[in-house]
Design an enzyme around this catalytic site. Sequence first.
Site, PDB file in Angstrom:
ATOM      1  N   HIS A  18       0.849  -1.206   0.000  1.00  0.00           N
ATOM      2  CA  HIS A  18       0.000   0.000   0.000  1.00  0.00           C
ATOM      3  C   HIS A  18       0.879   1.249   0.000  1.00  0.00           C
ATOM      4  O   HIS A  18       1.335   1.711   1.053  1.00  0.00           O
ATOM      5  CB  HIS A  18      -0.916  -0.035   1.232  1.00  0.00           C
ATOM      6  CG  HIS A  18      -1.968   1.021   1.239  1.00  0.00           C
ATOM      7  ND1 HIS A  18      -3.320   0.734   1.210  1.00  0.00           N
ATOM      8  CD2 HIS A  18      -1.894   2.381   1.277  1.00  0.00           C
ATOM      9  CE1 HIS A  18      -4.018   1.847   1.244  1.00  0.00           C
ATOM     10  NE2 HIS A  18      -3.165   2.876   1.288  1.00  0.00           N
ATOM     11  N   HIS A  20       1.187   5.060  -2.201  1.00  0.00           N
ATOM     12  CA  HIS A  20       0.694   5.980  -3.243  1.00  0.00           C
ATOM     13  C   HIS A  20       1.910   6.579  -3.937  1.00  0.00           C
ATOM     14  O   HIS A  20       2.795   7.134  -3.273  1.00  0.00           O
ATOM     15  CB  HIS A  20      -0.166   7.069  -2.625  1.00  0.00           C
ATOM     16  CG  HIS A  20      -1.402   6.530  -1.966  1.00  0.00           C
ATOM     17  ND1 HIS A  20      -2.624   6.491  -2.606  1.00  0.00           N
ATOM     18  CD2 HIS A  20      -1.595   5.982  -0.742  1.00  0.00           C
ATOM     19  CE1 HIS A  20      -3.522   5.947  -1.795  1.00  0.00           C
ATOM     20  NE2 HIS A  20      -2.928   5.627  -0.653  1.00  0.00           N
ATOM     21  N   HIS A 198      -9.728   1.446  -0.386  1.00  0.00           N
ATOM     22  CA  HIS A 198      -9.582   2.133   0.900  1.00  0.00           C
ATOM     23  C   HIS A 198     -10.944   2.106   1.599  1.00  0.00           C
ATOM     24  O   HIS A 198     -11.941   2.570   1.034  1.00  0.00           O
ATOM     25  CB  HIS A 198      -9.188   3.597   0.702  1.00  0.00           C
ATOM     26  CG  HIS A 198      -7.748   3.824   0.398  1.00  0.00           C
ATOM     27  ND1 HIS A 198      -7.141   3.336  -0.716  1.00  0.00           N
ATOM     28  CD2 HIS A 198      -6.786   4.500   1.089  1.00  0.00           C
ATOM     29  CE1 HIS A 198      -5.865   3.702  -0.713  1.00  0.00           C
ATOM     30  NE2 HIS A 198      -5.614   4.415   0.375  1.00  0.00           N
ATOM     31  N   GLU A 201     -10.869   3.459   7.065  1.00  0.00           N
ATOM     32  CA  GLU A 201      -9.829   4.379   7.547  1.00  0.00           C
ATOM     33  C   GLU A 201     -10.549   5.541   8.242  1.00  0.00           C
ATOM     34  O   GLU A 201     -10.302   5.847   9.397  1.00  0.00           O
ATOM     35  CB  GLU A 201      -8.976   4.890   6.379  1.00  0.00           C
ATOM     36  CG  GLU A 201      -7.873   5.881   6.785  1.00  0.00           C
ATOM     37  CD  GLU A 201      -7.189   6.559   5.592  1.00  0.00           C
ATOM     38  OE1 GLU A 201      -7.761   6.547   4.476  1.00  0.00           O
ATOM     39  OE2 GLU A 201      -6.091   7.126   5.793  1.00  0.00           O
ATOM     40  N   ASP A 279       1.896   3.945   3.172  1.00  0.00           N
ATOM     41  CA  ASP A 279       0.886   4.849   2.597  1.00  0.00           C
ATOM     42  C   ASP A 279       1.536   5.982   1.795  1.00  0.00           C
ATOM     43  O   ASP A 279       1.590   5.914   0.572  1.00  0.00           O
ATOM     44  CB  ASP A 279      -0.007   5.405   3.723  1.00  0.00           C
ATOM     45  CG  ASP A 279      -1.443   5.659   3.308  1.00  0.00           C
ATOM     46  OD1 ASP A 279      -1.826   5.265   2.206  1.00  0.00           O
ATOM     47  OD2 ASP A 279      -2.183   6.241   4.120  1.00  0.00           O
ATOM     48  N   ASP A 280       1.992   7.024   2.481  1.00  0.00           N
ATOM     49  CA  ASP A 280       2.596   8.210   1.843  1.00  0.00           C
ATOM     50  C   ASP A 280       3.795   8.613   2.706  1.00  0.00           C
ATOM     51  O   ASP A 280       3.723   9.602   3.458  1.00  0.00           O
ATOM     52  CB  ASP A 280       1.574   9.354   1.817  1.00  0.00           C
ATOM     53  CG  ASP A 280       0.248   8.931   1.198  1.00  0.00           C
ATOM     54  OD1 ASP A 280       0.163   8.862  -0.035  1.00  0.00           O
ATOM     55  OD2 ASP A 280      -0.695   8.642   1.970  1.00  0.00           O
TER      56      ASP A 280
HETATM   57  N1  ADE Z   1      -4.493   9.092  -0.891  1.00  0.00           N
HETATM   58  C1  ADE Z   1      -3.248   9.129  -0.422  1.00  0.00           C
HETATM   59  N2  ADE Z   1      -3.202   8.696   0.853  1.00  0.00           N
HETATM   60  C2  ADE Z   1      -4.475   8.373   1.197  1.00  0.00           C
HETATM   61  C3  ADE Z   1      -5.084   7.867   2.358  1.00  0.00           C
HETATM   62  N3  ADE Z   1      -4.379   7.592   3.457  1.00  0.00           N
HETATM   63  N4  ADE Z   1      -6.407   7.675   2.349  1.00  0.00           N
HETATM   64  C4  ADE Z   1      -7.122   7.941   1.252  1.00  0.00           C
HETATM   65  N5  ADE Z   1      -6.597   8.418   0.129  1.00  0.00           N
HETATM   66  C5  ADE Z   1      -5.285   8.631   0.094  1.00  0.00           C
HETATM   67 ZN    ZN Z   2      -3.682   4.867   1.114  1.00  0.00          ZN
END
Ligand code: ADE
Ligand code: ZN
Length: 334
Positions: A18, A20, A198, A201, A279-280
């Site tokens: 996961h 992005h 997703h 969350e 994630d990011d």
């Molecule tokens: N896009 C990038 N990170 C995200 C996240 N944690 N939740 C939803 N969309 C995203």
């Molecule tokens: Zn994500």
Amino acid sequence: MDEDQIDRITRLPKVELHLHHEGAAPPAFIRGLAQEKSVNLEGVFTSNGGYAFRDFVHFLSVYEAATSVLKSPEDYARLTKAVLEESAANDVVYSETFLSPDFCGGGDVGAWREYLHAIKDAADEAERDHGIILRGIVTCIRHFGPDKAKATALCAAETAGDWIVGFGIAGDEMKGKPKDFAYSFDMAREAGLHLTAHAGEWGGAASVHDAIDDLGVTRIGHGVHAITDLALVDKLVENEIVLEVCPGSNVVLNVYPNLAVHPIDTLRERGVKVTVSTDDPPFFHTTMRQEYLNLAKTFGWDEAVFAELNDTAARAAFCDDDTRARVLKRLERI
Ligand code: ADE
Ligand code: ZN
């Protein structure tokens, strides 16, 4: 746990499911591109050079502002190289990245093919240089709406194969319902793509039920709020739905106030197939090594637990079985 043990854990070979693509862009890389192209990114960075955001919705808008400097296939090739160097430095041996044709050619299939070609070339080069294997999951953006998602699904269906292996949905979970995107997920499934969404969350347990029932996904991005519904936890276990859990992201975005109260350990103990991702990563000041370090310290997870997580991730990866066998081989301890 002694330092040697921690050191061995953080250096384990890892599978990340996961991630992005734009969210993994180092801020210095985005700042450099903005300067090259004379794009004003006021408000995107903190005075320390990190990404600046107050909450999830603000995070999404800063993400999109930062992404606006990525204007060509060549930019995405450079991004791919930077992302994979960082992943490889964190011992990631296999990674799946979310790619959105909305950002890569505006949803046009021809333009998307050009972006994809550039990304794949850069990924092949990184595999030669660092041994890391990358695969792509075409991802629609929930707050862009179901019509844009259909164009995205068409891009996915047209390029489905041994590199584009999945289809997913990201973005603002509080906008619309999974059902609104069922047409796009059906199109992707018919093209042979594996599915993830997703959910859970920001939404509650119902959003996870809906993603499974209405979209037919086999993996859930996050899914952590499933813990509030034990019947759902049982459903995840019975159906072997895999959660792509991103603990550091959840803490920075304030889904949970700290890691000690994060449900990943309880979900795992109840038999849910959990995996760990970033994630990011630069947005959330994390890396895969950092995630492992935090989990080991907070929950006392040993090498055997992390080996099991990586095995789960490799088996849940959307790649073909030859690639999976190569990944499983890389996970074997030396
Ligand atoms: N896009 C990038 N990170 C995200 C996240 N944690 N939740 C939803 N969309 C995203
Ligand atoms: Zn994500």
